[in-house]
Design an enzyme around this catalytic site. Structure first.
Site, PDB file in Angstrom:
ATOM      1  N   GLU A 101       0.842  -1.102  -0.097  1.00 58.40           N
ATOM      2  CA  GLU A 101      -0.187  -0.046  -0.107  1.00 58.40           C
ATOM      3  C   GLU A 101       1.005   1.274   0.115  1.00 58.40           C
ATOM      4  O   GLU A 101       1.989   1.298   0.619  1.00 58.40           O
ATOM      5  CB  GLU A 101      -0.981   0.071   1.182  1.00 58.40           C
ATOM      6  CG  GLU A 101      -1.878  -1.335   1.281  1.00 58.40           C
ATOM      7  CD  GLU A 101      -3.202  -1.058   2.197  1.00 58.40           C
ATOM      8  OE1 GLU A 101      -3.145   0.070   2.623  1.00 58.40           O
ATOM      9  OE2 GLU A 101      -3.890  -1.998   2.240  1.00 58.40           O
ATOM     10  N   ASP A 111     -65.745  32.875  15.562  1.00 65.31           N
ATOM     11  CA  ASP A 111     -65.457  32.731  17.014  1.00 65.31           C
ATOM     12  C   ASP A 111     -66.172  32.337  17.877  1.00 65.31           C
ATOM     13  O   ASP A 111     -67.647  32.602  17.829  1.00 65.31           O
ATOM     14  CB  ASP A 111     -64.801  34.275  17.403  1.00 65.31           C
ATOM     15  CG  ASP A 111     -64.202  34.154  18.942  1.00 65.31           C
ATOM     16  OD1 ASP A 111     -62.915  33.705  18.979  1.00 65.31           O
ATOM     17  OD2 ASP A 111     -65.111  34.214  19.855  1.00 65.31           O
ATOM     18  N   ARG A 150     -18.550  -1.873  -0.834  1.00 65.42           N
ATOM     19  CA  ARG A 150     -18.778  -2.428   0.673  1.00 65.42           C
ATOM     20  C   ARG A 150     -20.287  -2.225   1.097  1.00 65.42           C
ATOM     21  O   ARG A 150     -20.502  -1.044   1.769  1.00 65.42           O
ATOM     22  CB  ARG A 150     -17.708  -2.240   1.423  1.00 65.42           C
ATOM     23  CG  ARG A 150     -16.558  -2.821   1.094  1.00 65.42           C
ATOM     24  CD  ARG A 150     -15.396  -2.674   2.254  1.00 65.42           C
ATOM     25  NE  ARG A 150     -13.956  -2.725   1.633  1.00 65.42           N
ATOM     26  CZ  ARG A 150     -13.102  -2.982   2.200  1.00 65.42           C
ATOM     27  NH1 ARG A 150     -13.231  -2.973   3.627  1.00 65.42           N
ATOM     28  NH2 ARG A 150     -11.834  -2.910   1.650  1.00 65.42           N
ATOM     29  N   LYS A 181     -73.995  30.714  11.708  1.00 66.85           N
ATOM     30  CA  LYS A 181     -73.320  29.414  12.088  1.00 66.85           C
ATOM     31  C   LYS A 181     -74.316  28.971  13.298  1.00 66.85           C
ATOM     32  O   LYS A 181     -73.938  29.348  14.478  1.00 66.85           O
ATOM     33  CB  LYS A 181     -72.140  29.244  12.312  1.00 66.85           C
ATOM     34  CG  LYS A 181     -71.340  28.011  12.809  1.00 66.85           C
ATOM     35  CD  LYS A 181     -70.152  28.175  12.921  1.00 66.85           C
ATOM     36  CE  LYS A 181     -69.324  26.857  13.810  1.00 66.85           C
ATOM     37  NZ  LYS A 181     -69.696  25.648  12.914  1.00 66.85           N
ATOM     38  N   ASP A 194     -68.621  18.101   8.218  1.00 64.96           N
ATOM     39  CA  ASP A 194     -69.389  18.235   9.455  1.00 64.96           C
ATOM     40  C   ASP A 194     -70.483  17.190   9.375  1.00 64.96           C
ATOM     41  O   ASP A 194     -70.756  16.717  10.468  1.00 64.96           O
ATOM     42  CB  ASP A 194     -70.313  19.606   9.500  1.00 64.96           C
ATOM     43  CG  ASP A 194     -70.577  19.966  10.759  1.00 64.96           C
ATOM     44  OD1 ASP A 194     -70.175  19.420  11.767  1.00 64.96           O
ATOM     45  OD2 ASP A 194     -71.341  21.080  10.913  1.00 64.96           O
TER      46      ASP A 194
END
Length: 1191
Positions: A323, A691, A389, A754, A585
């Site tokens: 090496e 709200d 690997r 509502k 709803d």
């Protein structure tokens, strides 16, 4: 002279035979098509090997066994206790257990026992593989001492080359340039410090008796020398049985080039060219290339010549690797000799056509290189090869080793791909005791870019589930342009952080199997409200045109005219417009908000094609947002986007709780604004803004946010009381006209009424709407109610005749009771009148049939279990329709089922105590909580007022009185408020006004840190509203995959056994799943659930939660709690550096773990004090096991 002539004769005979072999074999060609193999029985003075043992494990053992089998050599495996089920023992002709009672690695280092087993079983050669004993001279000598051939260099050469110091000396003697370093092993950290002071930094510690990155530490700071020495010594000792280290100067930015050599017992040495191993992590090779790309020929010639020169100098025999480090200036330095076969030998085999393992064995038998046809001038390079690997390491967590069972294994194969593996199969157990290498993938092609393409394709084909792998990292490497050029240095990984940017593999199929197994073993993942079971039918979807654009609708007008123009067109419209609440709803009221996107999107195309004249479809917002995340495990933003794709022509409408957005608390204003912006971008059109207390400042925030986002503003008044009853003066006509005037002045496009409690009687509807119409002739009016009392149809017709432009309805099979009035009834009642809706009863009937079947899928949430009919008593108790069924379920769960009538009466009492307020989520929850609190504690109104200071009220009640919901009409009742608060903080103005803006960028960073790169902008938005809910959802999705793709019955109850089903995970990808069986409880408290997936057997291990209650397991660290320190990888505790009571700072080492021969220092994640330590020295742990708690 006679001996010389005899030897010459032998060489001639051998040469003659060699000629015959090469003439008949194409493998001698310069472009080999396969490896060169050698058959037993060739001529020459050899000692044939009949039985060979591999003193190793894993893929290298199998590699050698395969070579032996081709050579007709019998094979012997050895295995440790932990490897009893390992593949390498099954691949051998014989296998023998070793190392009883020894640690896992020590078993393969036990030389006396290995030699004994070899002798007892007539082994005449041992191949050491790589790692373990492969570079131990004493092992080579022990083999030779008992007459067993060691397939490798002589013991003396192994000793000399295995000792990095002696190898350096030999290189210098041979005239090969070396890196400056210590002349021998460093005895202590002190000696190392002296070297550093003399030669300077950086330096590198290296194990004297091994490689592979173990026992290596680079030191760049002088204060790290001692710690690095200790860690490197410990790793080397653990991996190689000897902890000696040497120290050398660290070469900056080198290429790591190694030369493959072969030597025989006759003095011949050749090279097989070089490999480039520069792609390294922690000094361990990850990708290897042969030959080294763009290496100048003069350097190649010089390096290979030096390698051969050194090998000849030391009398090298067998295979080995020399090496070198090659710096950027073209200078190279010898660093070491690996006196063994290398992991990456495969790429050399692929480009030279030479079988290195068979060559090793033949050389050990006594063959010479010429006898094997291996002459230097005949060795040619053919193309290029790459080896990756593949390891069981998680690159997203710093390459921490992962362990467990491989549940799925599908490999990448095909032309030019070679796989060397051992544990790569479904069912294989990956233990923490050995190296994490799973598969070596080798690609060979005519050049480097072509080999890269083949490797990339193969890696993408792999499917490995059950353990983490480094495949994502390898893919990033193979797609990197710098890598594709082939010229890299060892800094490549460190300087390319993008290699660590991973998009996790989806693994959808296996995750869904895990979910189904979980439901089979442990029951539903979402709480079920009743004992009813979902029906087993699949609802029939009405026939709808395919690939045909639906007819234009009101959304086309909105997109063309804008919100103001849209409102004007609505006001000009002749006839009554309908909003369909079926998608929101209606199921919130009847089925606890549990209807899933899966069933909504199936009917959506039919709605788009047959109800294009709807004013809008209410399908989002309100409780559906958090319920989707919390209980249905699906993303509400994905629902909105999917429905918009299916219904492009119908306006979508949602419920916005003013300053509370879709939450139940106050948020900074920038959260509300960003939410509305995201909603519009995902397809929302009309926002009904309200709200719960009609607190104008809260409504205005929502209106401003919607207006800025470009949505249609429908500011809504929450109706309560009875305007037709002159005795009820708080919420009289003046109250509603004044509030409406403020909303119109603030810029609402549409005025909404509502009536969540269903209190709007027909007469009151006529009075209210007629008055508002006269007051605001140009503003569209939209009325919403619930049919709890049964008068909803009459009230909506009255409102329409009085001037309402749109009213809310639900399809017949989802209408009535606490839902909205019947669509079919309104359509029939207005047919052929001025209020004609333009909707046909036939279409309503078809639409209703689908929902009648679908409703049966949600039987576990069916309100009719407890509510059998409408109830007119809501005119007294004023319970909102959406809350009525929820309150009933709560009463049952609290053990108040037989007192529900009392709860309803007490609701009215609680309302009066709280000041007679509008009752809409979340104010309705306050009243409901107060009512159940009073019933449970047997309290009257007088008792509450008298004992308020000593009672512990529900938190929602306390927060109401603090002002968290805003200011109620008429103010708070006193002195009850003062008594209940007991001095707690109060808000006088709009609660959200005082909150600082949310830092969305910071929140995203935190989420990415927790959940990875899968975090999207919508996830950040969801977290801003519901932080804990979003975290739970992300973890659930990561664990179980896209459960929203499952049919509803499977989602809720799981499959039966046996049952086959199909799951479309995306367009064009359908899973075929068959449930086969459930196994018995194992020692870990798990049951194995078996499936057949697309015709292949799959199984998942599921912890039996009921059984687990009686079993003891090590605690896990808490996710999201930084002081809860968990094991970053499975392994063993080898050093605890702190004790309970110690003060630690962030980054301070507190513990050392060892796994797969790798050590990891665990550092303190925060400053603090060690409160507890959950582990002891030597304890074996799984990933995320709790180590200690730091406060």
């Amino acid at each position: 002279m006679l001996r010389l002539k005899a030897r010459a004769s032998q060489i001639c005979q051998a040469a003659g035979q060699l000629t015959r072999v090469t003439q008949s074999s194409p493998l001698k060609a310069t472009q080999p098509q396969a490896l060169r193999y050698y058959t037993a029985g060739e001529s020459g003075t050899v000692q044939p090997i009949k039985k060979l043992m591999v003193a190793n494990r894993g893929e290298i053992a199998i590699r050698v066994f395969r070579a032996c089998t081709e050579m007709n050599i019998r094979t012997v495996a050895i295995y440790s206790e932990q490897d009893k089920m390992h593949m390498h023992r099954q691949k051998a002709d014989e296998s023998y257990f070793i190392g009883k009672g020894l640690p896992p690695v020590a078993a393969y280092l036990n030389i006396p026992e290995i030699i004994t087993v070899a002798q007892e079983n007539d082994v005449d050669a041992i191949h050491p593989g790589y790692g373990f004993l492969s570079e131990r001279a004493d092992f080579a000598k022990a083999c030779n001492d008992v007459g067993i051939k060691f397939v490798g260099p002589s013991s003396e050469v192994v000793r000399k080359m295995g000792d990095k110091v002696e190898a350096r000396q030999a290189a210098m003697e041979a005239g090969v340039q070396v890196v400056p370093g210590t002349p021998g092993p460093v005895a202590s950290a002190k000696d190392a410090l002296e070297f550093c002071e003399q030669y300077g930094l950086p330096v590198i510690f290296k194990a004297a008796y091994g490689g592979g990155g173990r026992g290596m530490r680079v030191v760049k700071n002088i204060e790290d020398v001692e710690e690095s020495f200790d860690r490197a010594y410990s790793e080397a000792l653990s991996a190689f049985g000897n902890g000696e280290l040497f120290l050398e100067k660290f070469i900056e930015r080198p290429r790591h080039i190694e030369v493959q050599i072969l030597g025989d017992g006759h003095g011949n040495v050749i090279h097989l060219y070089e490999r480039d191993c520069s792609v390294q992590r922690r000094h361990q090779k990850v990708v290897e290339i042969a030959p080294a790309p763009h290496l100048p020929q003069h350097l190649r010639d010089s390096m290979t010549a030096d390698a051969v020169k050194l090998a000849r100098h030391v009398g090298y025999e067998n295979a080995g690797t020399v090496e070198f480090l090659l710096d950027k200036n073209g200078h190279y330095y010898f660093i070491e000799v690996n006196a063994r076969l290398q992991v990456e030998h495969t790429v050399t085999e692929e480009v030279t056509g030479i079988d290195l393992v068979q060559s090793q064995i033949r050389i050990s038998e006594g063959k010479s290189l010429p006898e094997l046809g291996l002459n230097q001038e005949d060795i040619r390079l053919n193309g290029a090869a790459i080896q990756c690997r593949m390891t069981t390491e998680d690159p997203a967590r710093g390459f921490q080793p992962d362990t467990g069972r491989i549940e799925v294994f599908r490999s990448g194969e095909g032309m030019g791909i070679r796989l060397d593996s051992a544990s790569a199969f479904a069912g294989a157990i990956i233990s923490p005791y050995y190296d994490s290498l799973l598969v070596k993938v080798i690609a060979q092609a005519r050049d480097h870019p072509s080999a890269c393409s083949k490797m990339l394709r193969a890696l993408k084909e792999f499917r490995i589930r059950g353990v983490k792998t480094n495949i994502p990292f390898l893919l990033n490497v193979l797609e990197n342009q710098e890598f594709l050029t082939g010229v890299l240095d060892t800094y490549f990984i460190d300087e390319n952080p993008q290699l660590f940017s991973f998009y996790p593999s989806q693994n959808r199929a296996q995750k869904l199997l895990y979910y189904l197994g979980q439901v089979i073993v442990n029951g539903a993942s979402t709480p079920l409200a009743t004992n009813l079971k979902p029906s087993e039918i699949t609802p029939t979807v009405p026939e709808t045109p395919v690939a045909t654009k639906p007819p234009p609708g009101w959304r086309d007008i909105l997109l063309k005219e804008g919100p103001e123009g849209f409102a004007k067109k609505v006001r000009e419209h002749k006839g009554l417009l309908l909003m369909d609440t079926t998608f929101r709803d209606a199921h919130q009221s009847l089925l606890a908000t549990r209807v899933r996107t899966h069933d909504l999107k199936r009917i959506s195309p039919y709605v788009a094609h047959n109800f294009n004249n709807l004013f809008s479809s209410e399908n989002w917002g309100g409780a559906t947002f958090d319920v989707a995340l919390r209980f249905l495990h699906e993303c509400p933003w994905d629902r909105l986007a999917e429905l918009r794709k299916q219904m492009p022509n119908i306006p979508f409408q949602m419920l916005l709780r003013g300053a509370n957005a879709v939450g139940y608390t106050n948020y900074p204003d920038n959260v509300v604004f960003k939410f509305c912006d995201q909603a519009v971008k995902h397809g929302m059109d009309i926002f009904r803004i309200f709200d719960s207390l009609n607190y104008l400042p809260n409504i205005i925030v929502g209106m401003d946010a919607v207006g800025k986002a470009g949505g249609v503003i429908e500011a809504a008044i929450s109706y309560t009381g009875d305007v037709s009853d002159p005795t009820k003066t708080k919420y009289n006509m003046d109250y509603y006209v004044d509030l409406a005037s403020e909303l119109v002045k603030a810029g609402t496009h549409i005025l909404g009424i509502k009536d969540m409690a269903g209190l709007l009687k027909p007469q009151a509807a006529d009075l209210l709407i007629r008055t508002l119409r006269d007051k605001f002739p140009d503003v569209p009016i939209h009325v919403h109610t619930h049919d709890t009392a049964g008068a909803g149809v009459a009230s909506m017709l009255a409102a329409a005749r009085a001037g309402a432009d749109a009213v809310d309805v639900a399809v017949d099979s989802m209408s009535g009771m606490t839902s909205q009035p019947s669509m079919g009834a309104i359509v029939a009642a207005t047919e052929r009148t001025d209020l004609d809706t333009g909707v046909t009863l036939e279409n309503v009937s078809t639409y209703s049939a689908y929902w009648e079947q679908t409703r049966n899928l949600y039987a576990p949430f069916e309100c009719c279990v407890t509510m059998k009919s409408g109830n007119a008593d809501i005119y007294v108790n004023e319970i909102p329709g959406g809350q009525y069924t929820n309150l009933q379920f709560q009463a049952f769960s609290l053990g108040l089922a037989d007192q529900f009538e009392e709860v309803k009466k007490m609701y009215s009492v609680a309302n009066k105590l709280l000041g007679d307020i509008p009752k809409v989520t979340p104010s309705s929850k306050v009243v409901g909580d107060m009512a159940q609190f009073m019933v449970q504690n047997k309290l009257t109104a007088e008792m509450v007022e008298d004992r308020a200071e000593e009672l512990s009220f529900p938190s929602s009640v306390v927060e109401y009185f603090q002002g968290y919901l805003g200011k109620p009409p008429g103010g708070y009742p006193e002195p009850l408020r003062t008594k209940i608060l007991k001095g707690a903080k109060t808000f006088d103005g709009r609660p959200g006004m005082s909150l600082p803006p949310l830092d969305f960028d910071k929140l995203k960073e935190e989420l990415v840190e927790k959940h990875g790169p899968v975090v999207r902008e919508v996830d950040v938005m969801s977290s801003a509203l519901y932080p804990k809910v979003l975290d739970d959802f992300m973890e659930f999705r990561s664990k179980y995959g896209p459960v929203d793709t499952l049919d509803t019955r499977l989602f809720l109850m799981g499959p039966k056994i046996p049952e086959e089903c199909e799951v479309e995970i995306e367009r064009g990808k359908t899973l075929s799943i068959k449930t086969l069986a459930v196994g018995d409880l194992n020692k870990n408290g798990e049951r194995e659930v078996f499936f057949e997936l697309n015709g292949q057997l799959r199984s998942v291990l599921i912890k039996d939660e009921e059984a687990m209650k009686e079993m003891h397991f090590h605690p896990k660290s808490l996710k999201g709690v930084k002081g809860s320190v968990g094991a970053p990888m499975p392994g063993s505790v080898i050093d605890i550096k702190v004790k309970v009571g110690d003060k630690v700072v962030k980054g301070q080492p507190v513990l050392v773990l060892s796994a797969m021969k790798m050590e990891m220092v665990v550092s303190a994640p925060v400053d603090g004090e060690v409160k507890s330590i959950a582990v002891t020295d030597g304890m074996k742990l799984e990933g995320d096991d709790l180590l200690m708690d730091i406060e």
